[in-house]
Scaffold this motif. Sequence first.
Motif, PDB file in Angstrom:
ATOM      1  N   LEU A  16       0.828  -1.199   0.000  1.00 50.72           N
ATOM      2  CA  LEU A  16       0.000   0.000   0.000  1.00 50.72           C
ATOM      3  C   LEU A  16       0.864   1.252   0.000  1.00 50.72           C
ATOM      4  N   ASP A  17       0.456   2.258  -0.750  1.00 51.58           N
ATOM      5  CA  ASP A  17       1.189   3.522  -0.786  1.00 51.58           C
ATOM      6  C   ASP A  17       0.975   4.286   0.524  1.00 51.58           C
ATOM      7  N   SER A  18       1.875   5.222   0.798  1.00 56.12           N
ATOM      8  CA  SER A  18       1.757   6.048   2.003  1.00 56.12           C
ATOM      9  C   SER A  18       2.443   7.383   1.766  1.00 56.12           C
ATOM     10  N   ARG A  19       1.868   8.433   2.332  1.00 54.99           N
ATOM     11  CA  ARG A  19       2.485   9.760   2.292  1.00 54.99           C
ATOM     12  C   ARG A  19       3.123  10.125   3.621  1.00 54.99           C
ATOM     13  N   LEU A  20       3.174   9.167   4.529  1.00 56.80           N
ATOM     14  CA  LEU A  20       3.717   9.423   5.866  1.00 56.80           C
ATOM     15  C   LEU A  20       5.231   9.276   5.861  1.00 56.80           C
ATOM     16  N   ALA A  21       5.843   9.682   6.965  1.00 54.75           N
ATOM     17  CA  ALA A  21       7.299   9.577   7.117  1.00 54.75           C
ATOM     18  C   ALA A  21       7.608   9.206   8.562  1.00 54.75           C
ATOM     19  N   VAL A  22       8.746   8.559   8.756  1.00 56.22           N
ATOM     20  CA  VAL A  22       9.197   8.194  10.101  1.00 56.22           C
ATOM     21  C   VAL A  22      10.611   8.725  10.314  1.00 56.22           C
ATOM     22  N   ARG A  23      10.978   8.856  11.585  1.00 59.02           N
ATOM     23  CA  ARG A  23      12.348   9.252  11.911  1.00 59.02           C
ATOM     24  C   ARG A  23      13.158   7.969  12.070  1.00 59.02           C
ATOM     25  N   SER A  24      14.096   7.768  11.157  1.00 60.87           N
ATOM     26  CA  SER A  24      14.854   6.517  11.166  1.00 60.87           C
ATOM     27  C   SER A  24      16.087   6.685  10.292  1.00 60.87           C
ATOM     28  N   ASP A  25      16.829   5.607  10.132  1.00 57.55           N
ATOM     29  CA  ASP A  25      17.910   5.531   9.158  1.00 57.55           C
ATOM     30  C   ASP A  25      17.341   4.838   7.926  1.00 57.55           C
ATOM     31  N   PRO A  26      17.339   5.478   6.756  1.00 56.90           N
ATOM     32  CA  PRO A  26      16.663   4.886   5.598  1.00 56.90           C
ATOM     33  C   PRO A  26      17.206   3.523   5.206  1.00 56.90           C
ATOM     34  N   ALA A  27      18.528   3.356   5.244  1.00 60.94           N
ATOM     35  CA  ALA A  27      19.112   2.070   4.830  1.00 60.94           C
ATOM     36  C   ALA A  27      18.757   0.964   5.818  1.00 60.94           C
ATOM     37  N   MET A  28      18.869   1.268   7.116  1.00 59.49           N
ATOM     38  CA  MET A  28      18.578   0.249   8.128  1.00 59.49           C
ATOM     39  C   MET A  28      17.094  -0.094   8.150  1.00 59.49           C
ATOM     40  N   LEU A  29      16.246   0.923   8.040  1.00 57.76           N
ATOM     41  CA  LEU A  29      14.809   0.669   8.007  1.00 57.76           C
ATOM     42  C   LEU A  29      14.453  -0.196   6.797  1.00 57.76           C
ATOM     43  N   GLY A  30      15.048   0.107   5.661  1.00 55.51           N
ATOM     44  CA  GLY A  30      14.806  -0.690   4.470  1.00 55.51           C
ATOM     45  C   GLY A  30      15.243  -2.129   4.656  1.00 55.51           C
ATOM     46  N   ARG A  31      16.381  -2.327   5.335  1.00 57.30           N
ATOM     47  CA  ARG A  31      16.870  -3.698   5.552  1.00 57.30           C
ATOM     48  C   ARG A  31      15.909  -4.477   6.447  1.00 57.30           C
ATOM     49  N   ILE A  32      15.382  -3.838   7.480  1.00 60.99           N
ATOM     50  CA  ILE A  32      14.432  -4.514   8.371  1.00 60.99           C
ATOM     51  C   ILE A  32      13.194  -4.956   7.591  1.00 60.99           C
ATOM     52  N   LEU A  33      12.609  -4.019   6.811  1.00 57.12           N
ATOM     53  CA  LEU A  33      11.392  -4.348   6.064  1.00 57.12           C
ATOM     54  C   LEU A  33      11.660  -5.392   4.989  1.00 57.12           C
ATOM     55  N   ARG A  34      12.833  -5.334   4.367  1.00 57.48           N
ATOM     56  CA  ARG A  34      13.168  -6.346   3.353  1.00 57.48           C
ATOM     57  C   ARG A  34      13.281  -7.732   3.993  1.00 57.48           C
ATOM     58  N   ASN A  35      13.877  -7.780   5.183  1.00 57.41           N
ATOM     59  CA  ASN A  35      13.968  -9.073   5.860  1.00 57.41           C
ATOM     60  C   ASN A  35      12.590  -9.591   6.248  1.00 57.41           C
ATOM     61  N   PHE A  36      11.712  -8.702   6.717  1.00 58.11           N
ATOM     62  CA  PHE A  36      10.339  -9.105   7.034  1.00 58.11           C
ATOM     63  C   PHE A  36       9.626  -9.629   5.792  1.00 58.11           C
ATOM     64  N   LEU A  37       9.751  -8.874   4.698  1.00 56.49           N
ATOM     65  CA  LEU A  37       9.034  -9.224   3.480  1.00 56.49           C
ATOM     66  C   LEU A  37       9.577 -10.512   2.858  1.00 56.49           C
ATOM     67  N   SER A  38      10.882 -10.659   2.853  1.00 59.62           N
ATOM     68  CA  SER A  38      11.492 -11.885   2.337  1.00 59.62           C
ATOM     69  C   SER A  38      11.011 -13.094   3.121  1.00 59.62           C
ATOM     70  N   ASN A  39      10.943 -12.942   4.452  1.00 61.04           N
ATOM     71  CA  ASN A  39      10.495 -14.031   5.310  1.00 61.04           C
ATOM     72  C   ASN A  39       9.023 -14.364   5.051  1.00 61.04           C
ATOM     73  N   ALA A  40       8.206 -13.319   4.872  1.00 64.13           N
ATOM     74  CA  ALA A  40       6.777 -13.534   4.653  1.00 64.13           C
ATOM     75  C   ALA A  40       6.523 -14.311   3.365  1.00 64.13           C
ATOM     76  N   ILE A  41       7.204 -13.938   2.283  1.00 63.09           N
ATOM     77  CA  ILE A  41       7.026 -14.649   1.013  1.00 63.09           C
ATOM     78  C   ILE A  41       7.564 -16.073   1.109  1.00 63.09           C
ATOM     79  N   LYS A  42       8.677 -16.231   1.813  1.00 68.00           N
ATOM     80  CA  LYS A  42       9.284 -17.554   1.945  1.00 68.00           C
ATOM     81  C   LYS A  42       8.331 -18.537   2.608  1.00 68.00           C
ATOM     82  N   TYR A  43       7.615 -18.106   3.664  1.00 68.92           N
ATOM     83  CA  TYR A  43       6.768 -19.011   4.419  1.00 68.92           C
ATOM     84  C   TYR A  43       5.298 -18.968   3.981  1.00 68.92           C
ATOM     85  N   THR A  44       5.025 -18.370   2.821  1.00 71.58           N
ATOM     86  CA  THR A  44       3.671 -18.357   2.276  1.00 71.58           C
ATOM     87  C   THR A  44       3.668 -19.141   0.964  1.00 71.58           C
TER      88      THR A  44
END
Length: 512
Positions: free
Chosen positions: A257-285
């Motif tokens: 889903l698209d979003s116009r919101l923003a968070v205070r974080s490190d973009p690279a680290m935040l991206g790595r966390i979400l990529r690991n979550f997403l990779s895991n979700a597809i793997k076990y589905t």
Amino acid sequence: MLPRGKPRVPVKNPQEYGLIDAIESASEAFVIWDAEDRMVFCNSRYKSFFAEPEKVRPGVRFDSLVEMNIAHTSVAEISLLPAGWDPDQYRRARLDCHNLARDTFIQLRDGRWLQSCERRTREGGVVGVYTDITERKRAEEALAIAKRAAEEANLAKSRFLAAASHDLRQPLHAVGILVSALSARLEDERQKEIAGQIGDCLETVSSLFDALLDISKLDAGVVAPAFAPVPLGPLLKALRREFTPLAERKGVALTVLDSRLAVRSDPAMLGRILRNFLSNAIKYTETGRVLVGVRRRAGGLRLDVIDTGTGFDPAEADAVFREFHRLEGTAAQQGIGLGLSIADRLARLLGHRLEVATRPGFGSRFSLFAEAAEAAAVTAAAPLAPNRLLAGRRLLLIDDDPEIRRAALLLFEAWGCRCAAASGLEDTPAALEWLGGPPEALIVDYHLKRGRTGDWVAARLAEKLGVPVPTVMVTGETAPELLQKVQDLGFPVLHKPLQPMRLRAVLQHLLG
């Protein structure tokens, strides 16, 4: 009239006898001293701590019991005598502790531990209670031993992974470069498809090494977050673009889903966390769908990755974030159990909170809570410069592995570069002559023969040319202490097995 010097012991009524019986039956040792430090009363438990219990009776002075301990060396007060047994030091320390009515710890000669709690009475005396804490001390010592063993095992694991990873990265590094160089020369579509499949396999292996590298970086402490407002829209679009092909191959419906919101974080680290979550979700589905979205929550935002996969026992919710923990099932064979551990450690580093909700057979929700931020104006990212921006550029590679030198030269030629390679500093004169001019960029392996390092070679080459050369450092090391050392050199660092597109992007940036 009582004789002078004897403590006054009042006549006891039935209530007092009941109190004395209760004190006598207590598991703690109990004693009362008067204002002149003469014993008024003690229970049998207190007497049992001394070598001559028959001498421990009302009227005896506290300093006499101290001398008894010294004569019989019946106690060793570890907290008072850290350097070992010394009678004079013990006497001073024990009397000072008693006069100040201060708590301390005592170890008896038989190995038992006591906690001494002494307090002043209103009449100026001292009441003391001594509790046996031997079991607690043993538990603390066992915990300390277990902790040291765990730390040693963790260091051994890191050393093993570093050694194994380095030896395996070398040939994979050469294969990756060769595949990229081959792909640039292929014209037949079927051949390109096969080369692409080989590249996908190498990418999978590379991602496993990247996970090991991430753990080593975290162990080394070389990962430092750069906090900034992170617009979620571009990040979510990137996730959709990256993971849609993987989801389609598995027959899983991916919705981001698209979003116009923003968070205070490190973009690279935040991206790595979400990529690991997403990779895991597809793997076990195996069938169903995966959804990625953002929700407002009190005090911030919640980023969700939800799947309709296998799910797992909620009791394992904490265990899934441990290193090398894998869930049961065929999907577990696709990884080494580091993705969620890395996500957890990165989230802790960022101060974000993770949450897991799951139900066996119905799927899981992995969520990240982060502080909301004002969405900054997003400028369109400049497209990657085409290969022609590297055409004609003079590149010098220094690597002591001949296979890597040959593969890299083929790759650089495919990019249209004028390139040369050397095994070390001693070979650079011939390489520079071939280039027909000073190199515009240097790609150097960190570990070279004869104990040389890439930064040393880069410095000597700069001295020879009279100017520093933009340098990319390449390494297959994953040992935490070496990662810290390489990170501090001040060069862009790429890790083996090298992804050619990353190298090209770094070179384009250096030669901008």
